[in-house]
Design an enzyme around this catalytic site. Structure first.
Site, PDB file in Angstrom:
ATOM      1  N   ASN A 147      56.956  85.612 -44.303  1.00 31.13           N
ATOM      2  CA  ASN A 147      55.844  86.479 -43.919  1.00 31.13           C
ATOM      3  C   ASN A 147      54.685  85.737 -43.268  1.00 31.13           C
ATOM      4  OD1 ASN A 147      57.175  88.735 -44.773  1.00 31.13           O
ATOM      5  ND2 ASN A 147      56.160  88.858 -46.754  1.00 31.13           N
TER       6      ASN A 147
ATOM      7  N   LYS B 289      55.099  84.413 -48.615  1.00 34.22           N
ATOM      8  CA  LYS B 289      56.298  83.580 -48.584  1.00 34.22           C
ATOM      9  C   LYS B 289      56.490  83.095 -47.160  1.00 34.22           C
ATOM     10  CE  LYS B 289      59.129  87.776 -48.259  1.00 34.22           C
ATOM     11  NZ  LYS B 289      60.217  88.555 -48.870  1.00 34.22           N
TER      12      LYS B 289
ATOM     13  N   TYR C 232      65.261  98.886 -45.428  1.00 35.75           N
ATOM     14  CA  TYR C 232      64.822 100.248 -45.116  1.00 35.75           C
ATOM     15  C   TYR C 232      64.023 100.331 -43.828  1.00 35.75           C
ATOM     16  CZ  TYR C 232      59.900  99.594 -46.479  1.00 35.75           C
ATOM     17  OH  TYR C 232      58.586  99.201 -46.552  1.00 35.75           O
TER      18      TYR C 232
ATOM     19  N   LYS D 163      63.587  98.694 -39.539  1.00 32.00           N
ATOM     20  CA  LYS D 163      64.027  97.883 -38.405  1.00 32.00           C
ATOM     21  C   LYS D 163      62.793  97.552 -37.581  1.00 32.00           C
ATOM     22  CE  LYS D 163      67.681  99.149 -36.011  1.00 32.00           C
ATOM     23  NZ  LYS D 163      68.549  99.901 -35.060  1.00 32.00           N
ATOM     24  N   VAL D 164      62.735  96.328 -37.047  1.00 30.47           N
ATOM     25  CA  VAL D 164      61.598  95.896 -36.227  1.00 30.47           C
ATOM     26  C   VAL D 164      62.088  95.627 -34.815  1.00 30.47           C
ATOM     27  CG1 VAL D 164      59.684  94.282 -35.975  1.00 30.47           C
ATOM     28  CG2 VAL D 164      60.499  94.876 -38.259  1.00 30.47           C
TER      29      VAL D 164
ATOM     30  N   ASP E  34      52.881  89.294 -51.573  1.00 34.15           N
ATOM     31  CA  ASP E  34      54.176  88.979 -50.951  1.00 34.15           C
ATOM     32  C   ASP E  34      54.063  87.791 -50.004  1.00 34.15           C
ATOM     33  OD1 ASP E  34      56.877  89.224 -50.610  1.00 34.15           O
ATOM     34  OD2 ASP E  34      56.761  90.803 -49.094  1.00 34.15           O
TER      35      ASP E  34
END
Length: 527
Positions: free
Chosen positions: A314, A311, A196, A198-199, A309
């Site tokens: 990240n 991981k 959902y 975009k970077v 989150d």
């Protein structure tokens, strides 16, 4: 003459014990081809031969939680208009999701009142709906799948809101309400993509500084809970701007169709990218990263934020080799000491046992995830990998993975030192009360653990400790540490138009989204 025990130990080292049938394979059961990163890729960031990257780069997800009382199926909701509790008749108000709404008969109640409702639901017999996708585009599981009624009953009366004024593109241009717009930035390259969002790598035209820009389509976050999560991510980004090991926020702005987070650009790539080349890390490298991650998590915990989150994907490396955590979409904020939450969420391989058991939990889940990540760095594989699972469909499911996390004993590789094995056992304790970082000493128990004895914590937090690895970078815009599957994409955003999609978006949901970091603003004024 060599003693019996010397000969026995020598023989044992050269002839590993076989695995116990049905148990998790021990380190001796894995050859080089069965590790998390089986071989060296053709180019940095490219998949290894025979590797399915989706196995490792799984997106985090949330499972919707439902509350069943007297036939009602309640779900937490937020109300932007005047709503009143059907039990106590008082107004439902507050921040976030203030009350519950029955997804069948539309009954509205306070959270505190939902267990006291005596009136049975007017429509108990419902058909299951199709599984709904969450904010990350992942499907929710049966644990909390939604349901819909055969006939939609009339909702309880609420004061009708004033019709929103139509939002025009010119209304969102720079002015008194904010400082930045899309026209202030040059779009350079795509560096990441999710279900959902975009970077992009962008340049602020006025200062020529490079940033990352996270772009989210409003049409994908119009659900009540999705909007709350976006607001939470923004708040945590603001908080994270004050710590050296967290990605901070530069600014936020919006157009009629999109939300934009302008954040720090971290050039060194993520740990997953580098682990694909290294396969496993030396113990001193893993200790350094684990210590910096611990400081970042402790900072968030002190400010009432559960990260949820952690991981390899990240954990980013900056140009010097220090870590920075990113992606705060799974965060839970406003958690005071002793508070707990119960949302079933996370990336499957990193979810703590207490979440899987459906228990209330707190900061303990972050320390569990750090244990999983540290294990991956030291062993080159997940602690929950099952040998040949890819060839057995019954063992290649999330339900089976959850069963392994809950029931199987975690085997520590014999190649690790006693201190490393001890810290892994501490973090990966299935009982959160006994887990490292969760006892009476809390974070001090981590600081004082023998594994971290060589760490100078104050110097580390001030970034005065030289990182064990420095990414190779040829310039500020070097993207060698980003997967080419993203960087080769064309850079463009479809223009806003008067389509029905934009017309259906309630723009009032995103009021107050604009933000500029005052510290970064003052630095730019000096340029």
């Amino acid at each position: 003459m060599r003693s019996f025990w010397t000969e026995f130990l020598t023989a044992a080292a050269s002839h590993p014990f076989p695995a116990i049938p049905g148990d998790i394979p021990t380190p001796y059961d894995f050859d080089r081809s069965e590790e998390l990163f089986p071989n060296v890729p053709a180019a940095p960031g490219m998949p290894c031969a025979g590797e399915d990257r989706s196995i490792y780069r799984r997106g985090a997800r949330r499972w919707r939680k439902l509350y069943r009382v007297n036939g009602h199926i309640f779900q937490a909701k937020r109300f932007n208009r005047r709503a009143f509790c059907a039990f106590c008749q008082d107004r439902i108000w507050g921040l976030g999701r203030q009350g519950f709404k029955c997804i069948q008969c539309k009954l509205l109640v306070h959270k505190k009142c939902h267990k006291l409702v005596q009136k049975p639901c007017s429509n108990e017999h419902v058909d299951p709906v199709e599984v709904k996708e969450d904010a990350n585009g992942e499907s929710t599981l049966g644990r909390a799948s939604s349901v819909r009624s055969r006939a939609e009953p009339e909702p309880l009366p609420e004061t009708p809101p004033a019709p929103p004024a139509p939002v025009r593109a010119e209304d969102l241009e720079p002015g008194s309400q904010r400082h930045y717009s899309l026209e202030d930035f040059e779009l350079i390259r795509v560096i990441g993509r999710g279900s959902y969002a975009k970077v992009l790598m962008v340049e602020l035209k006025r200062t020529k500084r490079v940033y990352a820009m996270k772009v989210i389509k409003k049409a994908l976050v119009t659900d009540d809970e999705d909007i709350d999560w976006v607001q939470t991510e923004k708040h945590v980004f603001e908080t994270a701007s004050n710590h050296p090991f967290l990605v901070g926020l530069h600014s936020c702005f919006q157009t009629p169709s999109r939300l934009f987070f302008v954040i720090e650009f971290v050039r060194g790539g993520d740990l997953m990218f580098h682990m694909q080349r290294q396969r496993r890390l030396p113990e001193e490298h893993a200790r350094f990263y684990a210590a910096e991650i611990s400081l970042a998590l402790h900072f968030l915990h002190e400010r009432g934020v559960i990260y949820r989150d952690l991981k390899l994907d990240n954990v980013l490396l900056d140009h010097e080799g220090h870590i920075k955590l990113t992606d705060y979409g799974m965060c839970k904020e406003g958690v005071r000491p002793g508070d707990t939450t119960s949302t079933f969420c996370g990336t499957p391989n990193y979810i703590a046992p207490e979440i899987l058991r459906g228990e209330e939990y707190g900061f303990s889940v972050d320390w569990w995830a750090l244990g999983v990540l540290t294990y991956e760095m030291l062993a080159g594989r997940s602690p929950f990998d099952i040998a040949q699972a890819a060839d057995n469909p019954d063992q290649n499911t999330e339900d089976y993975l959850f069963q392994v996390i809950l029931e199987k004993t975690i085997r520590i590789p014999r190649s690790l030192s006693v201190k490393a094995a001890s810290v892994l056992k501490g973090f990966l304790n299935k009982n959160p009360v006994e887990r490292l970082g969760c006892g009476e000493g809390a974070f001090l128990d981590i600081v004082n653990h023998p594994f971290f004895k060589s760490i100078e914590w104050e110097m580390l937090e001030q970034k005065q400790v030289v990182p064990p690895f420095k990414p190779r970078l040829e310039g500020e815009r070097d993207l060698a540490n980003f997967p080419p599957e993203f960087t080769d994409e064309p850079v463009h955003l479809t223009p806003d138009d008067d389509s029905t999609v934009i017309a259906d978006i309630d723009q009032s949901e995103f009021e107050g989204f604009e933000y500029v970091n005052p510290l970064l603003m003052s630095l730019e004024d000096c340029v």
